[in-house]
Design a protein around this motif. Structure first.
Motif, short mmCIF file in Angstrom:
data_model
loop_
_atom_site.label_atom_id
_atom_site.label_comp_id
_atom_site.label_asym_id
_atom_site.label_seq_id
_atom_site.Cartn_x
_atom_site.Cartn_y
_atom_site.Cartn_z
N UNK A 1 1.00 -1.15 0.01
CA UNK A 1 -0.01 0.15 0.17
C UNK A 1 0.95 1.33 -0.10
N UNK A 2 0.42 2.13 -0.72
CA UNK A 2 1.12 3.49 -0.80
C UNK A 2 0.16 4.65 -0.44
N UNK A 3 0.52 5.42 0.46
CA UNK A 3 -0.36 6.66 0.80
C UNK A 3 0.49 7.92 0.40
N UNK A 4 -0.28 8.84 -0.41
CA UNK A 4 0.08 9.97 -0.48
C UNK A 4 -0.78 11.40 0.19
N UNK A 5 0.09 12.02 0.87
CA UNK A 5 -0.85 12.99 1.78
C UNK A 5 0.05 14.40 1.69
N UNK A 6 -0.58 15.33 2.03
CA UNK A 6 0.04 16.74 2.09
C UNK A 6 -0.20 17.49 3.66
N UNK A 7 0.99 17.90 3.96
CA UNK A 7 0.99 18.58 5.24
C UNK A 7 0.79 20.27 4.96
N UNK A 8 -0.47 20.63 5.30
CA UNK A 8 -0.70 22.12 4.78
C UNK A 8 -0.25 23.29 5.74
N UNK A 9 -0.18 22.85 7.23
CA UNK A 9 0.40 24.03 7.79
C UNK A 9 0.68 23.01 9.16
N UNK A 10 1.57 23.79 10.10
CA UNK A 10 1.64 23.06 11.55
C UNK A 10 2.70 22.21 11.49
N UNK B 1 5.28 8.67 10.46
CA UNK B 1 6.32 9.78 10.83
C UNK B 1 6.02 10.95 11.26
N UNK B 2 6.99 11.90 11.39
CA UNK B 2 6.63 13.50 11.69
C UNK B 2 7.10 14.45 10.47
N UNK B 3 6.27 15.31 10.26
CA UNK B 3 6.46 16.17 9.20
C UNK B 3 6.24 17.56 9.41
N UNK B 4 6.75 18.40 8.69
CA UNK B 4 6.25 19.78 8.56
C UNK B 4 5.90 20.11 7.15
N UNK B 5 5.25 21.00 6.83
CA UNK B 5 4.51 21.52 5.40
C UNK B 5 5.89 21.42 4.59
#
Length: 195
Positions: free
Chosen positions: A102-111, A137-141
């Motif tokens: 499975x592959x997931x694609x996502x965007x971090x918009x802010x924060x 994991x942990x991400x920033x925009x």
């Protein structure tokens, strides 16, 4: 099974004794260890800069774009994509006895988001067949707004006449260490002899 049981199935597991740190804004992260030049470059690569609070903070922190299945056995040009926005009516067919991931694609918009994980509970005829929990994991925009892509560990689809009979119902969730749910959706799949 009750709705409360369904919610319990979708709760993330935690390491005993682990306590997430208090959430901080991007501006607070930018000011931490500001004198450390290499750390400042790394934070800038994540979009964490002193001007980070000028970002638009309305809307969701995370937007799930797609969930897709990848397999070396897929016919050329075919890629089962589970569109998170319109899942109620979609059903995916998975070939029996093949390795896929499975592959997931996502965007971090802010924060800044931390300890984000994907949880999936598969049921057939109302009985839980499998629970998968994958750390994203942990991400920033991203400074340029690009999405993140995460490939999960490969798994093998079941095979046989019994596995092929019936529909598998899936509940999926994207949640962080603080229990904030970024996405919740349901979809289904069937096993077949061919994709």
């Amino acid at each position: 099974m009750s709705s409360a049981d369904d919610q319990d199935d979708l709760k993330p597991s935690f390491t005993q004794g682990y306590k997430p740190s208090a959430a901080k804004s991007a501006e607070e992260y930018a000011k931490l260890d500001a004198e450390d030049e290499s750390l400042a470059r790394w934070k800038a690569s994540l979009g964490i800069t002193s001007g980070a609070t000028s970002r638009d903070t309305s809307g969701p922190k995370v937007t799930v774009l797609t969930l897709e299945l990848n397999s070396p056995t897929l016919p050329h040009g075919k890629k089962p994509i589970i569109n998170y926005q319109s899942l109620r009516s979609s059903s995916v067919t998975i070939k029996e006895g093949v390795e896929f991931n499975v592959r997931i694609t996502f965007k971090v918009n802010h924060s800044i988001i931390s300890g984000v994980r994907y949880i999936q509970v598969v049921k057939r005829a109302g009985l839980k067949v499998e629970k998968m929990e994958q750390m994203l994991g942990s991400y920033g925009p991203h400074p340029n707004g690009d999405p993140y892509i995460k490939d999960f560990d490969p798994e093998e689809s079941p095979m046989g006449m019994i596995a092929r009979s019936g529909t598998y119902n899936v509940k999926s969730r994207v949640v962080d260490d603080d229990g904030e749910v970024y996405a919740d959706w349901e979809w289904c799949f069937r096993l077949a002899k061919e994709w």
